[in-house]
Write a protein that holds these residues in place. Structure first.
Motif, PDB file in Angstrom:
ATOM      1  N   PHE A  10     -21.731 -97.555  34.109  1.00 37.40           N
ATOM      2  CA  PHE A  10     -21.481 -98.221  32.828  1.00 37.40           C
ATOM      3  C   PHE A  10     -20.493 -97.362  32.034  1.00 37.40           C
ATOM      4  O   PHE A  10     -20.862 -96.356  31.423  1.00 37.40           O
ATOM      5  CB  PHE A  10     -22.786 -98.406  32.056  1.00 37.40           C
ATOM      6  CG  PHE A  10     -23.716 -99.396  32.699  1.00 37.40           C
ATOM      7  CD1 PHE A  10     -23.753-100.716  32.270  1.00 37.40           C
ATOM      8  CD2 PHE A  10     -24.559 -99.008  33.729  1.00 37.40           C
ATOM      9  CE1 PHE A  10     -24.606-101.634  32.874  1.00 37.40           C
ATOM     10  CE2 PHE A  10     -25.421 -99.919  34.331  1.00 37.40           C
ATOM     11  CZ  PHE A  10     -25.438-101.236  33.907  1.00 37.40           C
ATOM     12  N   TYR A  11     -19.224 -97.770  32.064  1.00 38.73           N
ATOM     13  CA  TYR A  11     -18.178 -97.008  31.395  1.00 38.73           C
ATOM     14  C   TYR A  11     -17.151 -97.968  30.815  1.00 38.73           C
ATOM     15  O   TYR A  11     -17.074 -99.150  31.201  1.00 38.73           O
ATOM     16  CB  TYR A  11     -17.508 -96.018  32.362  1.00 38.73           C
ATOM     17  CG  TYR A  11     -16.995 -96.641  33.645  1.00 38.73           C
ATOM     18  CD1 TYR A  11     -15.706 -97.191  33.720  1.00 38.73           C
ATOM     19  CD2 TYR A  11     -17.782 -96.691  34.787  1.00 38.73           C
ATOM     20  CE1 TYR A  11     -15.234 -97.761  34.891  1.00 38.73           C
ATOM     21  CE2 TYR A  11     -17.324 -97.255  35.961  1.00 38.73           C
ATOM     22  CZ  TYR A  11     -16.049 -97.788  36.010  1.00 38.73           C
ATOM     23  OH  TYR A  11     -15.587 -98.373  37.171  1.00 38.73           O
ATOM     24  N   ILE A  12     -16.353 -97.456  29.880  1.00 42.51           N
ATOM     25  CA  ILE A  12     -15.333 -98.286  29.214  1.00 42.51           C
ATOM     26  C   ILE A  12     -14.088 -97.442  28.970  1.00 42.51           C
ATOM     27  O   ILE A  12     -14.099 -96.212  29.124  1.00 42.51           O
ATOM     28  CB  ILE A  12     -15.844 -98.884  27.882  1.00 42.51           C
ATOM     29  CG1 ILE A  12     -16.296 -97.765  26.919  1.00 42.51           C
ATOM     30  CG2 ILE A  12     -16.991 -99.848  28.127  1.00 42.51           C
ATOM     31  CD1 ILE A  12     -15.284 -97.351  25.919  1.00 42.51           C
ATOM     32  N   ALA A  13     -13.023 -98.113  28.569  1.00 49.40           N
ATOM     33  CA  ALA A  13     -11.808 -97.444  28.110  1.00 49.40           C
ATOM     34  C   ALA A  13     -11.419 -98.028  26.759  1.00 49.40           C
ATOM     35  O   ALA A  13     -11.554 -99.239  26.535  1.00 49.40           O
ATOM     36  CB  ALA A  13     -10.660 -97.627  29.105  1.00 49.40           C
ATOM     37  N   LEU A  14     -10.965 -97.164  25.870  1.00 50.14           N
ATOM     38  CA  LEU A  14     -10.452 -97.577  24.561  1.00 50.14           C
ATOM     39  C   LEU A  14      -9.043 -97.007  24.394  1.00 50.14           C
ATOM     40  O   LEU A  14      -8.732 -95.941  24.956  1.00 50.14           O
ATOM     41  CB  LEU A  14     -11.358 -97.068  23.438  1.00 50.14           C
ATOM     42  CG  LEU A  14     -12.759 -97.674  23.376  1.00 50.14           C
ATOM     43  CD1 LEU A  14     -13.615 -96.929  22.349  1.00 50.14           C
ATOM     44  CD2 LEU A  14     -12.701 -99.157  23.036  1.00 50.14           C
ATOM     45  N   PRO A  15      -8.180 -97.675  23.627  1.00 47.78           N
ATOM     46  CA  PRO A  15      -6.768 -97.279  23.566  1.00 47.78           C
ATOM     47  C   PRO A  15      -6.483 -96.098  22.645  1.00 47.78           C
ATOM     48  O   PRO A  15      -5.708 -96.201  21.690  1.00 47.78           O
ATOM     49  CB  PRO A  15      -6.082 -98.562  23.082  1.00 47.78           C
ATOM     50  CG  PRO A  15      -7.121 -99.230  22.252  1.00 47.78           C
ATOM     51  CD  PRO A  15      -8.422 -98.958  22.926  1.00 47.78           C
ATOM     52  N   TYR A  16      -7.108 -94.949  22.951  1.00 47.13           N
ATOM     53  CA  TYR A  16      -6.804 -93.750  22.183  1.00 47.13           C
ATOM     54  C   TYR A  16      -7.129 -92.524  23.025  1.00 47.13           C
ATOM     55  O   TYR A  16      -8.164 -92.466  23.694  1.00 47.13           O
ATOM     56  CB  TYR A  16      -7.606 -93.686  20.884  1.00 47.13           C
ATOM     57  CG  TYR A  16      -7.282 -92.457  20.054  1.00 47.13           C
ATOM     58  CD1 TYR A  16      -6.106 -92.393  19.322  1.00 47.13           C
ATOM     59  CD2 TYR A  16      -8.140 -91.361  20.031  1.00 47.13           C
ATOM     60  CE1 TYR A  16      -5.784 -91.262  18.580  1.00 47.13           C
ATOM     61  CE2 TYR A  16      -7.829 -90.226  19.294  1.00 47.13           C
ATOM     62  CZ  TYR A  16      -6.652 -90.185  18.571  1.00 47.13           C
ATOM     63  OH  TYR A  16      -6.336 -89.063  17.844  1.00 47.13           O
ATOM     64  N   ASN A  17      -6.225 -91.547  22.989  1.00 47.35           N
ATOM     65  CA  ASN A  17      -6.430 -90.257  23.630  1.00 47.35           C
ATOM     66  C   ASN A  17      -6.287 -89.183  22.564  1.00 47.35           C
ATOM     67  O   ASN A  17      -5.227 -89.061  21.933  1.00 47.35           O
ATOM     68  CB  ASN A  17      -5.404 -90.035  24.747  1.00 47.35           C
ATOM     69  CG  ASN A  17      -5.689 -88.786  25.564  1.00 47.35           C
ATOM     70  OD1 ASN A  17      -6.525 -87.974  25.200  1.00 47.35           O
ATOM     71  ND2 ASN A  17      -4.977 -88.632  26.674  1.00 47.35           N
ATOM     72  N   ASP A  18      -7.340 -88.410  22.358  1.00 46.55           N
ATOM     73  CA  ASP A  18      -7.300 -87.391  21.309  1.00 46.55           C
ATOM     74  C   ASP A  18      -6.513 -86.152  21.715  1.00 46.55           C
ATOM     75  O   ASP A  18      -6.171 -85.330  20.865  1.00 46.55           O
ATOM     76  CB  ASP A  18      -8.715 -87.001  20.884  1.00 46.55           C
ATOM     77  CG  ASP A  18      -9.550 -86.455  22.032  1.00 46.55           C
ATOM     78  OD1 ASP A  18      -9.388 -86.944  23.164  1.00 46.55           O
ATOM     79  OD2 ASP A  18     -10.385 -85.560  21.798  1.00 46.55           O
ATOM     80  N   LEU A  19      -6.209 -86.008  23.022  1.00 47.88           N
ATOM     81  CA  LEU A  19      -5.462 -84.857  23.498  1.00 47.88           C
ATOM     82  C   LEU A  19      -3.978 -85.194  23.661  1.00 47.88           C
ATOM     83  O   LEU A  19      -3.618 -86.339  23.912  1.00 47.88           O
ATOM     84  CB  LEU A  19      -6.021 -84.376  24.838  1.00 47.88           C
ATOM     85  CG  LEU A  19      -7.467 -83.887  24.838  1.00 47.88           C
ATOM     86  CD1 LEU A  19      -7.876 -83.464  26.249  1.00 47.88           C
ATOM     87  CD2 LEU A  19      -7.677 -82.748  23.853  1.00 47.88           C
ATOM     88  N   VAL A  20      -3.152 -84.187  23.549  1.00 50.33           N
ATOM     89  CA  VAL A  20      -1.718 -84.349  23.788  1.00 50.33           C
ATOM     90  C   VAL A  20      -1.360 -83.561  25.046  1.00 50.33           C
ATOM     91  O   VAL A  20      -2.040 -82.589  25.399  1.00 50.33           O
ATOM     92  CB  VAL A  20      -0.882 -83.849  22.590  1.00 50.33           C
ATOM     93  CG1 VAL A  20      -1.173 -84.673  21.363  1.00 50.33           C
ATOM     94  CG2 VAL A  20      -1.155 -82.370  22.322  1.00 50.33           C
ATOM     95  N   PRO A  21      -0.305 -83.979  25.764  1.00 48.11           N
ATOM     96  CA  PRO A  21       0.101 -83.242  26.969  1.00 48.11           C
ATOM     97  C   PRO A  21       0.387 -81.779  26.645  1.00 48.11           C
ATOM     98  O   PRO A  21       1.025 -81.449  25.642  1.00 48.11           O
ATOM     99  CB  PRO A  21       1.369 -83.975  27.417  1.00 48.11           C
ATOM    100  CG  PRO A  21       1.225 -85.348  26.849  1.00 48.11           C
ATOM    101  CD  PRO A  21       0.522 -85.177  25.538  1.00 48.11           C
ATOM    102  N   GLY A  22      -0.119 -80.907  27.499  1.00 48.21           N
ATOM    103  CA  GLY A  22       0.107 -79.484  27.305  1.00 48.21           C
ATOM    104  C   GLY A  22      -0.960 -78.790  26.487  1.00 48.21           C
ATOM    105  O   GLY A  22      -0.938 -77.562  26.350  1.00 48.21           O
ATOM    106  N   GLY A  23      -1.898 -79.558  25.928  1.00 46.09           N
ATOM    107  CA  GLY A  23      -2.977 -78.947  25.165  1.00 46.09           C
ATOM    108  C   GLY A  23      -2.886 -79.223  23.684  1.00 46.09           C
ATOM    109  O   GLY A  23      -1.806 -79.414  23.132  1.00 46.09           O
ATOM    110  N   GLY A  24      -4.016 -79.250  23.044  1.00 43.20           N
ATOM    111  CA  GLY A  24      -4.062 -79.540  21.618  1.00 43.20           C
ATOM    112  C   GLY A  24      -4.506 -80.964  21.361  1.00 43.20           C
ATOM    113  O   GLY A  24      -4.530 -81.812  22.260  1.00 43.20           O
TER     114      GLY A  24
END
Length: 264
Positions: free
Chosen positions: A137-151
């Motif tokens: 039971f999993y989902i995806a939402l249109p947001y990623n709190d991380l940026v490439p390379g860290g942070g």
């Protein structure tokens, strides 16, 4: 003298009326007293936990500590959001060019899950042939709190209510694994946030503030759901659902926590 005689004549002429007036006054006084007693009794019944009918508590109430910042914001339902189906191990297509053998936060998602979560071949809420290592039971939402390379994204600490509660450094997502509740026609399913999509990964105004999802080629869909979520909600295709974030302690027991090959 004439005045005194006149008063005496009046008293002698109307004694019954004065007696009636005195009787009426006594009756009114008695009725008022009884009304007051009835009122006090009603207050005692209404405030049985108080020491007297005037609402004065026998002990001062204990004031709880102020909630943490992430507990002040009430969770709310995002209503009428189009849900689309996706799964671990899904291969790319012209409409969905990103393969799902990895997720935005897990480069070995398919391996860590245990295989391909094929939507057309099911054993209850599970894929046929293996028992997943993670909840199906999993989902995806249109947001990623991380940026490439860290942070983290610059707005993350401001818009994610639980950001500082779960913050563990610049390379760890505070969104990965978050529980959500999904509602459809009286049924509520619980699932973990495992990936980002559909289409967008920066739509924080929708995910956290409740605005409508950004336009996209798939009917402006705002949530991807796994085959297990689809089956629990008894969906026969892409349908509109309601969803909201929930705390861990709000998630009841169910197949989303305890899954077996015969879960129904």
């Amino acid at each position: 003298m004439a005045d005194r005689i006149l008063v005496l004549l009046i008293l002698l002429t109307f004694p019954p009326q004065l007696g009636a007036m005195e009787g009426t006054a006594f009756a009114l006084s008695k009725r008022s007293t009884q009304t007051h007693r009835d009122y006090l009794e009603s207050r005692r019944e209404l405030f049985s936990e108080l020491s007297d009918p005037f609402q004065v508590a026998s002990k001062a109430k204990v004031i709880e500590e102020e909630p943490e910042p992430w507990e002040n914001k009430r969770s709310f339902w995002r209503r009428g959001i189009l849900a689309t189906i996706f799964w671990v191990g899904e291969q790319p297509t012209p409409r969905n060019p990103t393969p799902n053998d990895k997720s935005s936060w897990d480069p070995q998602w398919q391996e860590n899950f245990g295989g391909i979560d094929r939507p057309e071949s099911r054993n209850g809420f599970l894929p046929t042939g293996f028992v997943p290592k993670q909840t199906p039971f999993y989902i995806a939402l249109p947001y990623n709190d991380l940026v490439p390379g860290g942070g983290h994204q610059p707005e993350a600490s401001e818009v994610i209510p639980w950001f500082w509660k779960l913050h563990q450094g610049p390379t760890t997502s505070v969104c990965h694994g978050r529980w959500v509740a999904i509602h459809r026609e009286g049924r509520i399913c619980y699932a973990r946030w495992r990936d980002c999509g559909p289409f967008s990964t920066d739509d924080w105004r929708y995910v956290f503030l409740g605005e409508r999802p950004k336009p996209n080629p798939n009917g402006n869909a705002g949530i991807d759901i796994s085959p297990a979520v689809r089956d629990y909600l008894q969906l026969d295709g892409n349908r509109r659902v309601d969803w909201k974030f929930v705390e861990d302690f709000e998630v009841p027991d169910g197949p989303w926590k305890n899954w077996t090959p015969t879960s129904q």
